[in-house]
Design a protein around this motif. Structure first.
Motif, PDB file in Angstrom:
ATOM      1  N   UNK A  42       2.617   6.217  -3.960  1.00 43.92           N
ATOM      2  CA  UNK A  42       3.931   5.690  -3.619  1.00 43.92           C
ATOM      3  C   UNK A  42       3.953   5.014  -2.259  1.00 43.92           C
ATOM      4  N   UNK A  43       2.803   4.572  -1.789  1.00 43.98           N
ATOM      5  CA  UNK A  43       2.688   3.969  -0.462  1.00 43.98           C
ATOM      6  C   UNK A  43       2.461   2.466  -0.517  1.00 43.98           C
ATOM      7  N   UNK A  44       2.772   1.851  -1.630  1.00 45.29           N
ATOM      8  CA  UNK A  44       2.496   0.426  -1.794  1.00 45.29           C
ATOM      9  C   UNK A  44       3.243  -0.459  -0.805  1.00 45.29           C
ATOM     10  N   UNK A  45       4.309   0.039  -0.186  1.00 45.68           N
ATOM     11  CA  UNK A  45       5.085  -0.773   0.755  1.00 45.68           C
ATOM     12  C   UNK A  45       4.582  -0.678   2.197  1.00 45.68           C
ATOM     13  N   UNK A  46       3.547   0.103   2.442  1.00 43.90           N
ATOM     14  CA  UNK A  46       3.033   0.224   3.800  1.00 43.90           C
ATOM     15  C   UNK A  46       2.278  -1.039   4.201  1.00 43.90           C
ATOM     16  N   UNK A  47       2.423  -1.413   5.446  1.00 42.20           N
ATOM     17  CA  UNK A  47       1.719  -2.587   5.962  1.00 42.20           C
ATOM     18  C   UNK A  47       0.257  -2.238   6.234  1.00 42.20           C
ATOM     19  N   UNK A  48      -0.552  -3.263   6.426  1.00 49.93           N
ATOM     20  CA  UNK A  48      -1.956  -3.044   6.771  1.00 49.93           C
ATOM     21  C   UNK A  48      -2.078  -2.231   8.060  1.00 49.93           C
ATOM     22  N   UNK A  49      -1.220  -2.517   9.036  1.00 47.49           N
ATOM     23  CA  UNK A  49      -1.260  -1.771  10.300  1.00 47.49           C
ATOM     24  C   UNK A  49      -0.983  -0.294  10.075  1.00 47.49           C
ATOM     25  N   UNK A  50      -0.046   0.024   9.191  1.00 43.34           N
ATOM     26  CA  UNK A  50       0.271   1.422   8.906  1.00 43.34           C
ATOM     27  C   UNK A  50      -0.881   2.116   8.196  1.00 43.34           C
ATOM     28  N   UNK A  51      -1.540   1.398   7.279  1.00 38.10           N
ATOM     29  CA  UNK A  51      -2.696   1.973   6.582  1.00 38.10           C
ATOM     30  C   UNK A  51      -3.860   2.194   7.549  1.00 38.10           C
ATOM     31  N   UNK A  52      -4.087   1.236   8.433  1.00 43.28           N
ATOM     32  CA  UNK A  52      -5.135   1.390   9.450  1.00 43.28           C
ATOM     33  C   UNK A  52      -4.828   2.602  10.328  1.00 43.28           C
ATOM     34  N   UNK A  53      -3.562   2.774  10.687  1.00 44.65           N
ATOM     35  CA  UNK A  53      -3.161   3.920  11.516  1.00 44.65           C
ATOM     36  C   UNK A  53      -3.428   5.239  10.801  1.00 44.65           C
ATOM     37  N   UNK A  54      -3.173   5.267   9.486  1.00 48.79           N
ATOM     38  CA  UNK A  54      -3.442   6.489   8.715  1.00 48.79           C
ATOM     39  C   UNK A  54      -4.920   6.841   8.753  1.00 48.79           C
ATOM     40  N   UNK A  55      -5.772   5.840   8.548  1.00 49.99           N
ATOM     41  CA  UNK A  55      -7.216   6.092   8.579  1.00 49.99           C
ATOM     42  C   UNK A  55      -7.625   6.510   9.984  1.00 49.99           C
ATOM     43  N   UNK A  56      -7.131   5.809  10.976  1.00 52.76           N
ATOM     44  CA  UNK A  56      -7.490   6.109  12.367  1.00 52.76           C
ATOM     45  C   UNK A  56      -7.078   7.538  12.753  1.00 52.76           C
ATOM     46  N   UNK A  57      -5.902   7.972  12.276  1.00 51.36           N
ATOM     47  CA  UNK A  57      -5.428   9.313  12.620  1.00 51.36           C
ATOM     48  C   UNK A  57      -6.359  10.408  12.113  1.00 51.36           C
ATOM     49  N   UNK A  58      -6.943  10.184  10.949  1.00 50.54           N
ATOM     50  CA  UNK A  58      -7.828  11.203  10.382  1.00 50.54           C
ATOM     51  C   UNK A  58      -9.293  11.028  10.727  1.00 50.54           C
ATOM     52  N   UNK A  59      -9.653   9.916  11.330  1.00 48.22           N
ATOM     53  CA  UNK A  59     -11.050   9.585  11.605  1.00 48.22           C
ATOM     54  C   UNK A  59     -11.555  10.361  12.821  1.00 48.22           C
ATOM     55  N   UNK A  60     -12.122  11.521  12.572  1.00 50.19           N
ATOM     56  CA  UNK A  60     -12.550  12.403  13.659  1.00 50.19           C
ATOM     57  C   UNK A  60     -13.839  11.951  14.342  1.00 50.19           C
ATOM     58  N   UNK A  61     -14.717  11.286  13.597  1.00 51.50           N
ATOM     59  CA  UNK A  61     -16.000  10.897  14.189  1.00 51.50           C
ATOM     60  C   UNK A  61     -16.045   9.432  14.639  1.00 51.50           C
ATOM     61  N   UNK A  62     -14.921   8.714  14.485  1.00 53.73           N
ATOM     62  CA  UNK A  62     -14.819   7.365  15.008  1.00 53.73           C
ATOM     63  C   UNK A  62     -15.570   6.285  14.252  1.00 53.73           C
TER      64      UNK A  62
END
Length: 103
Positions: A42-62
């Protein structure tokens, strides 16, 4: 949720979620695979920036992607109720194990 599924069921569901979102060639969740599969969540309305932020938030090893462990940690962090339920479930499992070995 953790109470309903039990420990193994909860882990299985998290793994299923990871498998749905991952890039099957790389076996990690990339921004592209998240974008491609976002509609399932149900996240089809998220922008690319929001999706990048989601990945970045969980990316523990960088490394710019989410492996299975990072995805699970992120899901627990984003779901405080899940964390509390899981802690109670873990305590119950530990108590049962201790009883089994005679403590």
């Amino acid at each position: 949720m953790a109470e309903k599924l039990g420990g193994e069921g909860l882990i299985r569901e998290l793994c299923n979620g990871f498998n749905l979102l991952m890039d099957t060639d790389k076996e990690v969740i990339t921004m592209e695979s998240l974008k491609r599969n976002a509609a399932m969540l149900g996240l089809q309305d998220l922008s690319d920036d929001e999706l990048v932020s989601m990945v970045r938030e969980g990316d523990l090893d960088g490394d710019g992607v989410l492996n299975e462990m990072e995805f699970c940690v992120l899901m627990f962090r984003l779901s405080p109720g899940l964390m509390e339920e899981s802690q109670l479930l873990l305590e119950e499992i530990l108590e049962d194990e201790l009883k089994t070995v005679g403590f």
